[in-house]
Design an enzyme around this catalytic site. Sequence first.
Site, short mmCIF file in Angstrom:
data_model
loop_
_atom_site.label_atom_id
_atom_site.label_comp_id
_atom_site.label_asym_id
_atom_site.label_seq_id
_atom_site.Cartn_x
_atom_site.Cartn_y
_atom_site.Cartn_z
N ASP A 206 -24.22 55.65 -69.08
CA ASP A 206 -23.35 56.75 -69.48
C ASP A 206 -21.88 56.34 -69.53
O ASP A 206 -21.01 57.16 -69.85
CB ASP A 206 -23.52 57.95 -68.56
CG ASP A 206 -23.20 57.66 -67.09
OD1 ASP A 206 -22.91 56.48 -66.77
OD2 ASP A 206 -23.26 58.59 -66.26
N GLY A 207 -21.58 55.07 -69.21
CA GLY A 207 -20.21 54.60 -69.19
C GLY A 207 -19.47 55.01 -67.93
O GLY A 207 -18.28 54.68 -67.78
N LEU B 217 -20.75 59.95 -56.75
CA LEU B 217 -21.52 60.27 -57.94
C LEU B 217 -22.88 60.80 -57.52
O LEU B 217 -23.54 60.26 -56.63
CB LEU B 217 -21.70 59.03 -58.81
CG LEU B 217 -20.50 58.59 -59.66
CD1 LEU B 217 -20.80 57.28 -60.35
CD2 LEU B 217 -20.14 59.66 -60.68
N ALA B 218 -23.30 61.88 -58.17
CA ALA B 218 -24.58 62.53 -57.85
C ALA B 218 -25.34 62.78 -59.15
O ALA B 218 -25.33 63.89 -59.69
CB ALA B 218 -24.33 63.83 -57.11
N ARG C 29 -22.87 33.95 -52.59
CA ARG C 29 -23.52 33.20 -51.51
C ARG C 29 -24.65 33.99 -50.86
O ARG C 29 -25.48 33.42 -50.16
CB ARG C 29 -22.50 32.79 -50.46
CG ARG C 29 -21.48 31.75 -50.95
CD ARG C 29 -20.72 31.14 -49.78
NE ARG C 29 -19.74 30.18 -50.26
CZ ARG C 29 -18.47 30.46 -50.53
NH1 ARG C 29 -18.02 31.70 -50.34
NH2 ARG C 29 -17.64 29.54 -50.96
N ASP D 163 -31.11 59.90 -65.03
CA ASP D 163 -30.77 60.43 -63.69
C ASP D 163 -30.06 61.78 -63.86
O ASP D 163 -29.18 62.15 -63.09
CB ASP D 163 -29.89 59.45 -62.92
CG ASP D 163 -29.92 59.66 -61.42
OD1 ASP D 163 -30.70 60.52 -60.95
OD2 ASP D 163 -29.16 58.98 -60.70
N ASN E 151 -26.39 50.81 -58.98
CA ASN E 151 -26.02 52.01 -58.24
C ASN E 151 -26.88 52.16 -57.00
O ASN E 151 -28.11 51.99 -57.06
CB ASN E 151 -26.14 53.26 -59.12
CG ASN E 151 -25.12 53.26 -60.24
OD1 ASN E 151 -25.45 53.12 -61.40
ND2 ASN E 151 -23.86 53.40 -59.88
N HIS F 91 -32.18 52.54 -60.98
CA HIS F 91 -30.77 52.58 -61.40
C HIS F 91 -29.96 51.38 -60.87
O HIS F 91 -29.13 51.48 -60.00
CB HIS F 91 -30.09 53.92 -61.12
CG HIS F 91 -30.27 54.54 -59.76
ND1 HIS F 91 -30.06 53.87 -58.59
CD2 HIS F 91 -30.62 55.81 -59.42
CE1 HIS F 91 -30.27 54.69 -57.58
NE2 HIS F 91 -30.62 55.87 -58.06
#
Length: 387
Positions: free
Chosen positions: A256-257, A314-315, A235, A282, A227, A224
């Site tokens: 998924d946006g 997020l999960a 740099r 996911d 994420n 993913h």
Amino acid sequence: MIALTAAALFTPTERIADAMLLIEDGTIAEVTSRGSRSLPNHVRVVDLGDDILAPGLIDIHIHGGGGRDVMEATPEALPTVEKLLAAHGVTSYYPTTVSAPLDDILSSLDRLANAIESCTGTNGSGLRARPLGIHLEGPFLSHARRGVHPPESLLKPNAALFDRLWQASRGHIKVLTIAPELDRAQETIAEAVKKGVCVSLGHSDAPLGAARAAMAVGARHATHTFNAMRPLDHRDPGILGLVLTNSDLSADIIVDGIHVDPSVVELFMKLKGPDKAVLITDATSATGMPDGHYRLGSFELEVKDGRCLTGGKLAGSVLTMDQAVRNVMKFAGLELGDALRTATLNPAKVVGIASQRGKLAPGARADIVVLDSSYHVIRTVIGGAGI
């Protein structure tokens, strides 16, 4: 023998108009056009009119769906997930673990191995996607980029511990997500590669050098992208500098946006190209369910307005693979063939099953999805069943 006819067919690398696909004993016998081949004798014809034939979708990173989690110790869990997947065009999948107490992971690996060894795709209760292997996401992850994986369940990698997990799975671990900067990560990667596992870099705060060292011992994929990864710095490019620029490394992404902005999805697709980009979901147990509270491994998550959250992070997602295909066409301007490739042939290559799955070709398994003109799933065929 069965003949499927349709307005078009995507192999997915080739488009065939006015298509005809012949199936015998669950295997594709021939792919052609109606104008170049007369129907064989004693064949059952299924005319799909203006619909589109494509390879069955493959999800190599999925935690659940339909209110069920793949690590659940209940007999209803996987069949529920598998029926939901089939309804969205997925014919093969790789149930994905999350970090948990070691004994819980070992028990889950044993249960998943049982499912893989016993699944036929149908059991009298409807068509079901088939689990072909296990994706071990954790416990060898970075504390700094663990996402929602419980910190107390993260473990330091080593070859002996990986072998213990491997034995519990009876050799069915096919993908391992690991943070390459961890001590003894290279040793663990080399052991997994020796066993034929696709090692994927993810949940990582790795500098560029550590990511390169992981590739040198056999890592070849990324989990993913963007994420739970060290952000790109001009740099100090870190792990993303390798993922986005190395043409030998395939990489997956959640389209998924929510997890990745559409403009960054477009950038990713341009950099990885149609042969190295892979769509994943996911997806969690909340997929296909209303807003509410659900399980992901050993912890609870809340779903509201399409977002899966725990502790404000997020999960996972409630994304389905067919929606991911439509999204990547919209976000990145991909044509249907290239979009399908990222959800069929490319993931099949990642897990080493491209000789039999992920394509419509003679000798391949008859895993097929039928799409309408707006690319929604009309029908799913798994091993020739479902016609």
